[in-house]
Write a protein that holds these residues in place. Structure first.
Motif, PDB file in Angstrom:
ATOM      1  N   ILE A 291       8.764  -3.122  10.273  1.00 36.90           N
ATOM      2  CA  ILE A 291       8.122  -2.167   9.361  1.00 36.90           C
ATOM      3  C   ILE A 291       8.576  -2.423   7.923  1.00 36.90           C
ATOM      4  N   GLY A 292       9.859  -2.753   7.767  1.00 34.04           N
ATOM      5  CA  GLY A 292      10.377  -3.081   6.434  1.00 34.04           C
ATOM      6  C   GLY A 292       9.652  -4.283   5.842  1.00 34.04           C
ATOM      7  N   TYR A 294       6.550  -5.179   6.606  1.00 34.85           N
ATOM      8  CA  TYR A 294       5.216  -4.713   6.219  1.00 34.85           C
ATOM      9  C   TYR A 294       5.276  -4.095   4.829  1.00 34.85           C
ATOM     10  N   GLU A 295       6.298  -3.278   4.625  1.00 32.21           N
ATOM     11  CA  GLU A 295       6.410  -2.546   3.377  1.00 32.21           C
ATOM     12  C   GLU A 295       6.535  -3.509   2.185  1.00 32.21           C
ATOM     13  N   ARG A 297       5.639  -6.523   2.022  1.00 32.83           N
ATOM     14  CA  ARG A 297       4.419  -7.316   1.881  1.00 32.83           C
ATOM     15  C   ARG A 297       3.349  -6.527   1.125  1.00 32.83           C
ATOM     16  N   ILE A 298       3.205  -5.274   1.477  1.00 34.52           N
ATOM     17  CA  ILE A 298       2.214  -4.439   0.789  1.00 34.52           C
ATOM     18  C   ILE A 298       2.590  -4.287  -0.679  1.00 34.52           C
ATOM     19  N   ASN A 299       3.867  -4.046  -0.943  1.00 27.57           N
ATOM     20  CA  ASN A 299       4.316  -3.932  -2.335  1.00 27.57           C
ATOM     21  C   ASN A 299       3.985  -5.208  -3.119  1.00 27.57           C
ATOM     22  N   LEU A 301       1.827  -7.517  -2.505  1.00 27.25           N
ATOM     23  CA  LEU A 301       0.385  -7.733  -2.669  1.00 27.25           C
ATOM     24  C   LEU A 301      -0.155  -6.908  -3.825  1.00 27.25           C
ATOM     25  N   VAL A 302       0.256  -5.661  -3.904  1.00 23.88           N
ATOM     26  CA  VAL A 302      -0.281  -4.786  -4.937  1.00 23.88           C
ATOM     27  C   VAL A 302       0.270  -5.181  -6.307  1.00 23.88           C
TER      28      VAL A 302
END
Lengths: 416, 67
Positions: A291-292, A294-295, A297-299, A301-302
């Motif tokens: 989950i960390g 994922y987090e 990665r999303i950060n 990307l944005v």
């Protein structure tokens, strides 16, 4: 001389054998008939259990063998008509039960059992039962893969049907505690060995189905043992209860090599109780790590998306197409810097505090959008051939064909 | 959010990442997805850490908590 033999006369008179003539005397035949008359009515249609030895099938089709245990042997004969109806092939060493009658064969001075029925007993009997039930349920479709329910990825409530004191429960507890410490374990305490215990297993499965808040999934099982020990899990009624369960059922009976009927009907067969516990539990630390990832990665990307948008706006800002008074450009640049500051601040906050809300964020986003820059009277200059934004004078060349995009359309131009 | 299944949350997260990676999402939608992703991540974390599991024993005599 007579004294030499005097010891002979010292024999007690009462021990002298009576003369045969004084008692009734049977002929051999008479005695045999008498024995026959006692034995045959007494041992008519009886069940006997023992082990087969000296098995022979005569060319006539009749079966001859002995039934024995540790201390005695008795001869048996099974006529061809009976033997033909057997659903197994008799072999030496098999434990069997026979139904028959004792018959005395006076001509040979022997008695034997005329066998009218023969079934396997002990392990052989259980194995035959097992195979027969397995075939029956298979044909009914109870083992079909299409009916198998999937296990949930995250089990929060585990239903376990086994004995509290057994090794199986201890193993399950240990695995769950180390892998998924958040999981509730709900034990339906049931005996798992011996006649009648199948009803306790069935009660457990039904209990959880009527209390689904206590079980996302059910494990039934026990530790290792002999075929007889594990027999509860080969009962048809247990198989039917598993089949009827709306909740997924994992069967974990004995060791890896032990297969039970419940294994075939269950949604998942686990090799051991520990294995069952692994199947229902995810490794919490691994999962948190995922989950960390994922987090971040999303950060990332944005953030990179944001940087890309900034690049585009800088391209407009520095574009050769701007023939604006210096103070307008300066104002715009200041505005852009403010936007960037706001934006960076937003991300810093977001990454530090999970639930932070940002008021008016949409407005900032909209003003960052290049299209809204056009609405404010600016234009975007692109190379005609490559469609690439021309961000500064030094990337222009004499005679270069360009396309200028305004709020309401585009116009072509040539660099002077 | 309370009724959501863990695997559904993970699946949604994966979808959000794929959308963001495609680079085809408009700016405002990007931040919408970002917000949703953050909520899902919080949800997943809470599912794994917010409670300590208990052991209940159910028998003929009733239900009791055991160690």
């Amino acid at each position: 001389m007579s004294d030499l033999f005097s010891y002979l006369s010292e024999e007690p008179a009462e021990e002298k054998k009576p003369k045969a003539a004084e008692e009734s005397v049977y002929s051999v035949h008479e005695l045999s008939i008498r024995i026959k008359g006692v034995l045959e009515p007494e041992f008519d249609d009886i069940w006997v259990e023992g082990e087969i030895s000296n098995y022979k099938r005569h060319s006539s089709g009749h079966h001859y063998f002995s039934l024995k245990d540790e201390r005695a042997v008795i001869s048996c004969v099974m006529w061809r008509s009976t033997g033909d109806k057997l659903d197994f092939s008799p072999e030496n060493g098999q434990k069997i039960r026979i139904k028959g009658s004792v018959s005395v064969y006076e001509a040979a001075g022997r008695y034997q059992i005329d066998v009218k029925r023969m079934i396997l007993s002990g392990i052989g009997y259980l194995q035959a039962q097992f195979e027969a039930l397995k075939m029956k349920l298979f044909e009914e479709g109870l083992f079909g893969q299409a009916h198998k329910k999937k296990l949930p990825l995250l089990v929060k409530n585990l239903g376990v049907v086994t004995a509290e004191t057994g090794a199986a429960f201890q193993d399950i507890k240990k695995v769950i505690r180390s892998r998924s410490p958040f999981m509730n374990i709900n034990l339906f305490n049931a005996r798992v060995q011996g006649k009648g215990t199948e009803t306790e297993i069935i009660d457990g499965i039904r209990y959880f189905n009527s209390h689904p808040e206590l079980a996302d999934v059910i494990i039934i099982g026990r530790g290792g043992g002999s075929l007889e020990d594990l027999w509860t899990f080969n009962e048809e009624s247990v198989a039917r209860a598993i089949w009827d369960s709306a909740l997924p059922v994992i069967s974990a009976v004995g060791h890896e090599i032990d297969f039970s009927i419940s294994d075939f009907v269950a949604d998942v067969r686990a090799a051991t109780p520990s294995h069952a516990a692994e199947l229902v539990s995810l490794n919490m630390s691994e999962e948190l790590h995922k989950i960390g990832q994922y987090e971040s990665r999303i950060n990332n990307l944005v953030v990179s998306y944001f940087n890309y948008q900034k690049e585009i706006i800088r391209g407009i800002e520095n574009s050769h197409a701007f023939k604006m008074p210096a103070d307008i450009i300066r104002n715009y640049t200041v505005g852009l810097d403010n936007l960037e500051d706001n934006f960076d601040a937003y991300f810093l906050q977001k990454m530090n505090k999970e639930n932070m809300r940002l008021e008016g964020f949409d407005g900032i986003l909209r003003s960052l959008n290049p299209e809204s820059v056009l609405n404010r009277g600016y234009a975007i200059v692109r190379d005609k051939k490559t469609s690439k934004i021309i961000p500064d004078v030094k990337t222009t060349s004499h005679g270069q064909q360009v396309e200028i995009k305004f709020r309401d359309g585009s116009a072509d131009a040539e660099i002077d | 959010m309370k009724e959501m299944k863990y695997e559904d949350a993970v699946k949604k997260l994966t979808e959000i990442m794929e959308k963001l990676e495609s680079g085809e999402v408009p700016l405002d939608k990007t931040f919408e997805l970002y917000e949703e992703g953050k909520k899902l991540i919080t949800f997943c974390r809470n599912q794994l850490t917010e409670a300590e599991g208990k052991i209940l024993k159910i028998s003929k005599n009733g239900t009791e908590e055991i160690k």
